[in-house]
Structures are given as structure tokens and as C-alpha cells.
Design an enzyme around this catalytic site. Structure first.
Site, PDB file in Angstrom:
ATOM      1  N   ASP A 127       4.039   2.773  -4.083  1.00 55.84           N
ATOM      2  CA  ASP A 127       3.122   3.577  -4.893  1.00 55.84           C
ATOM      3  C   ASP A 127       2.958   2.860  -6.241  1.00 55.84           C
ATOM      4  OD1 ASP A 127       1.823   5.387  -6.509  1.00 55.84           O
ATOM      5  OD2 ASP A 127       3.153   7.067  -6.067  1.00 55.84           O
ATOM      6  N   VAL A 128       1.757   2.378  -6.536  1.00 57.28           N
ATOM      7  CA  VAL A 128       1.574   1.566  -7.759  1.00 57.28           C
ATOM      8  C   VAL A 128       1.727   2.375  -9.044  1.00 57.28           C
ATOM      9  CG1 VAL A 128       0.125  -0.193  -6.655  1.00 57.28           C
ATOM     10  CG2 VAL A 128      -0.956   1.804  -7.744  1.00 57.28           C
TER      11      VAL A 128
ATOM     12  N   THR B 289     -16.626   1.237   2.615  1.00 55.73           N
ATOM     13  CA  THR B 289     -15.198   1.338   2.975  1.00 55.73           C
ATOM     14  C   THR B 289     -14.847   2.826   3.070  1.00 55.73           C
ATOM     15  OG1 THR B 289     -14.321   1.586   0.741  1.00 55.73           O
ATOM     16  CG2 THR B 289     -14.735  -0.677   1.484  1.00 55.73           C
TER      17      THR B 289
ATOM     18  N   TYR C 120     -13.412   8.032 -13.335  1.00 49.86           N
ATOM     19  CA  TYR C 120     -13.466   6.758 -12.597  1.00 49.86           C
ATOM     20  C   TYR C 120     -14.033   5.652 -13.489  1.00 49.86           C
ATOM     21  CZ  TYR C 120     -14.239   3.423  -8.791  1.00 49.86           C
ATOM     22  OH  TYR C 120     -14.196   2.300  -7.996  1.00 49.86           O
TER      23      TYR C 120
ATOM     24  N   LYS D 281     -12.088   2.159 -14.835  1.00 47.18           N
ATOM     25  CA  LYS D 281     -12.538   0.797 -14.536  1.00 47.18           C
ATOM     26  C   LYS D 281     -12.941   0.049 -15.814  1.00 47.18           C
ATOM     27  CE  LYS D 281     -11.846   0.942 -10.075  1.00 47.18           C
ATOM     28  NZ  LYS D 281     -10.804   0.140  -9.444  1.00 47.18           N
TER      29      LYS D 281
ATOM     30  N   ASP E  52       0.862  -1.189   0.000  1.00 43.58           N
ATOM     31  CA  ASP E  52       0.000   0.000   0.000  1.00 43.58           C
ATOM     32  C   ASP E  52       0.892   1.231   0.000  1.00 43.58           C
ATOM     33  OD1 ASP E  52      -3.252   0.284   0.932  1.00 43.58           O
ATOM     34  OD2 ASP E  52      -2.038   2.106   0.977  1.00 43.58           O
TER      35      ASP E  52
HETATM   36  N1  LIG Z   1     -15.753   1.151  -1.992  1.00 41.63           N
HETATM   37  C1  LIG Z   1     -16.464   1.022  -3.117  1.00 41.63           C
HETATM   38  O1  LIG Z   1     -17.650   1.386  -3.173  1.00 41.63           O
HETATM   39  C2  LIG Z   1     -15.843   0.403  -4.351  1.00 41.63           C
HETATM   40  C3  LIG Z   1     -16.709  -0.014  -5.367  1.00 41.63           C
HETATM   41  C4  LIG Z   1     -16.173  -0.578  -6.514  1.00 41.63           C
HETATM   42  C5  LIG Z   1     -14.805  -0.719  -6.639  1.00 41.63           C
HETATM   43  N2  LIG Z   1     -13.981  -0.308  -5.635  1.00 41.63           N
HETATM   44  C6  LIG Z   1     -12.550  -0.465  -5.853  1.00 41.63           C
HETATM   45  O2  LIG Z   1     -11.994  -1.278  -4.853  1.00 41.63           O
HETATM   46  C7  LIG Z   1     -10.631  -0.912  -4.657  1.00 41.63           C
HETATM   47  C8  LIG Z   1     -10.382  -0.738  -3.164  1.00 41.63           C
HETATM   48  O3  LIG Z   1     -11.210   0.306  -2.704  1.00 41.63           O
HETATM   49  P1  LIG Z   1     -11.696   0.405  -1.178  1.00 41.63           P
HETATM   50  O4  LIG Z   1     -13.136   0.708  -1.225  1.00 41.63           O
HETATM   51  O5  LIG Z   1     -11.209  -0.736  -0.381  1.00 41.63           O
HETATM   52  O6  LIG Z   1     -10.965   1.772  -0.787  1.00 41.63           O
HETATM   53  P2  LIG Z   1      -9.961   2.140   0.393  1.00 41.63           P
HETATM   54  O7  LIG Z   1      -9.737   3.608   0.265  1.00 41.63           O
HETATM   55  O8  LIG Z   1     -10.452   1.597   1.683  1.00 41.63           O
HETATM   56  O9  LIG Z   1      -8.623   1.340  -0.012  1.00 41.63           O
HETATM   57  C9  LIG Z   1      -7.846   1.678  -1.118  1.00 41.63           C
HETATM   58  C10 LIG Z   1      -6.384   1.500  -0.762  1.00 41.63           C
HETATM   59  O10 LIG Z   1      -5.586   1.785  -1.921  1.00 41.63           O
HETATM   60  C11 LIG Z   1      -4.439   2.483  -1.480  1.00 41.63           C
HETATM   61  N3  LIG Z   1      -3.857   3.261  -2.560  1.00 41.63           N
HETATM   62  C12 LIG Z   1      -4.354   4.389  -3.141  1.00 41.63           C
HETATM   63  N4  LIG Z   1      -3.498   4.856  -4.045  1.00 41.63           N
HETATM   64  C13 LIG Z   1      -2.431   4.008  -4.068  1.00 41.63           C
HETATM   65  C14 LIG Z   1      -1.211   3.976  -4.780  1.00 41.63           C
HETATM   66  N5  LIG Z   1      -0.898   4.929  -5.675  1.00 41.63           N
HETATM   67  N6  LIG Z   1      -0.348   2.964  -4.550  1.00 41.63           N
HETATM   68  C15 LIG Z   1      -0.645   2.007  -3.628  1.00 41.63           C
HETATM   69  N7  LIG Z   1      -1.773   1.996  -2.896  1.00 41.63           N
HETATM   70  C16 LIG Z   1      -2.659   2.986  -3.109  1.00 41.63           C
HETATM   71  C17 LIG Z   1      -4.945   3.373  -0.362  1.00 41.63           C
HETATM   72  O11 LIG Z   1      -3.875   3.825   0.481  1.00 41.63           O
HETATM   73  C18 LIG Z   1      -5.925   2.458   0.357  1.00 41.63           C
HETATM   74  O12 LIG Z   1      -5.310   1.732   1.404  1.00 41.63           O
HETATM   75  C19 LIG Z   1     -10.393   0.348  -5.486  1.00 41.63           C
HETATM   76  O13 LIG Z   1      -9.725  -0.011  -6.685  1.00 41.63           O
HETATM   77  C20 LIG Z   1     -11.785   0.847  -5.781  1.00 41.63           C
HETATM   78  O14 LIG Z   1     -11.861   1.562  -6.983  1.00 41.63           O
HETATM   79  C21 LIG Z   1     -14.464   0.236  -4.495  1.00 41.63           C
END
Ligand SMILES: NC(=O)c1ccc[n+]([C@@H]2O[C@H](COP(=O)([O-])OP(=O)(O)OC[C@H]3O[C@@H](n4cnc5c(N)ncnc54)[C@H](O)[C@@H]3O)[C@@H](O)[C@H]2O)c1
Length: 240
Positions: free
Chosen positions: A55-56, A182, A147, A151, A38
Site C-alpha cells: 500500500d503506497v 483502463t 484529483y 496531479k 500493487d
Molecule cells: N486511466 C486514465 O484515464 C488515466 C489518465 C491520467 C492518469 N492516470 C493515472 O495513471 C495511473 C494508473 O491508472 P490506471 O488507469 O492504470 O488505473 P488502474 O485502476 O487500472 O490501475 C491503478 C492501480 O493502482 C493500484 N493502487 C491503487 N491504490 C493503491 C495503493 N494505495 N497502493 C498501491 N497500489 C494502489 C490499483 O490496485 C491498480 O492496480 C494513476 O495514477 C492514474 O491517476 C490514469
């Protein structure tokens, strides 16, 4: 059903929070040795795991991350690409700031590409990649062009890579979550949360654990004939 991941090495990006953290926990419970990555330092690590700060969006850091997995564990079997960001401010396309477009594409799509590129090169004994996409990777959403585009792109990349690496024994799939409770879903007020809940026929937001269960299934031997697929975990959102 074979969900046993004993001796498997799993890398999870975005593992410090939400869906990624739940994936790491459940993969560990199924016996995998997990590496959590992360951009934010991770403190809580499941018992069979270790953590990296990465950082990805930085190709060198991503390569270094996968190299460290290979150095410590000798292989990479499973990767869950979950690192991502949401869009706090909605804007129609003509009003969308280019910097915001670049930010979303850079983290959600470039980041996943850089990770997949390094992961696929490392999966010398076959493997399974699960990309965390979104229902917004399958349908449009007004005000969320960057966004939605990130995706949709991720789902396209998932399908292409699935075709490219099937003969090498690497499966590549995506999960398409609906709205999940989340930290990414920073809806400030109860009214906004209620309207998001109502968008799902099941009448509520999903949980990180419900998304992780689908990701673990796709990563496991139970999904051995599934590749190039997109599995919605969306409370019926896409069925309407
Ligand atoms: N929460 C939702 O409603 C939802 C719905 C559909 C898809 N998603 C997808 O699920 C995935 C996880 O989301 P989540 O809801 O758990 O959010 P979250 O914010 O709880 O977790 C996301 C994590 O990604 C990390 N991150 C962000 N930028 C980064 C980078 N450049 N390098 C490394 N790590 C990085 C953040 O520090 C965080 O820990 C995301 O790709 C999001 O688009 C989420």
C-alpha cells in the site's frame, strides 16, 4: 535510439492493472528486471519479474518494498510511480467531501511522495523516475478538484526532485496521460465514453500501452538529457 534496459532494475507501483501493468510488460521487453508492486495481489508477472503487495500510503510498507528490491537485485535504477485512483463521483469544490479530498491526496500524492523518497535514497548509482500524472495535473477540470490537485502536486514534486537530484545522475520526469481506456476510467455508458473520446482531437481514448511507451522512453538512455519535464500523451487534449 537507445531503449536498451538490460541489467537495469525497475520498480513499478500500481503494476497490477492498466498503465502500470503495461509499463512493467514493456520495461521487461526492453531487458529490465522488473518488480511489480500493487495493493492488490498480482498474478500475471512478466518473465523477468517478481511481485510485491504494497500500500503506497504506508511509509513503512514503501520502505520495505524498496529494501526488498535492494536485497534481491542489489540496486534500483528505474521507478515508475503509477499507483493511483480516480474520482468516481464528481463534485464542485463547495460540495466536496473532506474524506474524499483526503483519499485522493493520500493515494495519488502522499503515496507518490513516499515512494519517491525511498526510491531516491536507493538510487546510489544514478537512475530515472517516471511519475504518472495526468493532463489534469496541468489544467483544471470542474468537479474533480481533489484529483486535479493531487496531479498538480505530483508535477510540482517531479520538478523539485529533478532539480535536487540532477547532480546525482537521477532524472525525474512525469507523463501526463489524457483519458486512457483502463479499469480506472469506469465510465458506465457509451455516451459518456463518446464524449470523453471527443475531448481528444485524435477522437478516441488512449491505451495503456501508448502511455507505457512514453514512460519507457523517459526511463531509458534515449532520454538522457530530459529531466524535470512533463510529457503529455493525450491525443492532442492539451493543444486546444
Ligand atoms: N486511466 C486514465 O484515464 C488515466 C489518465 C491520467 C492518469 N492516470 C493515472 O495513471 C495511473 C494508473 O491508472 P490506471 O488507469 O492504470 O488505473 P488502474 O485502476 O487500472 O490501475 C491503478 C492501480 O493502482 C493500484 N493502487 C491503487 N491504490 C493503491 C495503493 N494505495 N497502493 C498501491 N497500489 C494502489 C490499483 O490496485 C491498480 O492496480 C494513476 O495514477 C492514474 O491517476 C490514469
Amino acid at each position: 535510439m537507445d531503449l536498451d534496459l538490460t541489467e537495469k532494475v525497475a520498480l513499478i507501483t500500481g503494476a497490477g492493472s492498466g498503465i502500470g501493468a503495461a509499463c512493467a510488460q514493456q520495461l521487461s521487453e526492453m531487458g529490465a528486471r522488473v518488480v511489480l508492486a500493487d495493493i492488490a495481489p498480482i498474478v500475471a508477472v512478466p518473465c523477468l519479474g517478481s511481485a510485491l503487495t504494497v500500500d503506497v500510503t504506508d511509509g513503512d510498507q514503501v520502505r520495505g518494498m524498496v529494501d526488498q528490491v535492494l536485497e534481491h537485485f542489489g540496486a534500483l535504477d528505474i521507478a515508475v510511480n503509477c499507483a493511483g485512483v480516480g474520482m468516481p463521483v464528481k463534485a464542485a469544490t463547495a460540495e466536496t467531501d473532506f474524506a474524499e479530498w483526503r483519499r485522493l491526496l493520500s493515494i495519488n500524492l502522499d503515496g507518490a511522495f513516499l515512494c519517491m523518497r525511498a526510491e531516491l535514497a536507493a538510487m546510489s548509482r544514478g537512475g530515472s523516475i517516471v511519475n504518472i500524472a495526468s493532463v489534469m495535473g496541468l489544467v483544471g477540470t470542474p468537479g474533480a478538484g481533489p484529483y486535479v490537485s493531487s496531479k498538480h502536486g505530483l508535477i510540482g514534486l517531479t520538478k523539485s526532485a529533478a532539480l535536487e537530484y540532477a547532480a546525482d545522475g537521477v532524472r525525474v520526469n512525469a507523463v501526463a496521460p489524457g483519458f486512457i481506456d483502463t479499469p480506472l476510467l469506469r465510465e458506465p455508458d457509451d455516451k459518456a465514453r463518446q464524449s470523453l473520446s471527443a475531448a481528444h482531437p485524435l477522437g478516441r481514448l488512449g491505451t495503456a500501452e501508448e502511455v507505457a511507451a512514453a514512460a519507457v522512453f523517459l526511463a531509458s538512455p534515449a532520454a538522457s538529457f530530459i529531466t524535470g519535464s512533463v510529457l503529455p500523451v493525450d491525443g492532442g487534449y492539451l493543444a486546444r
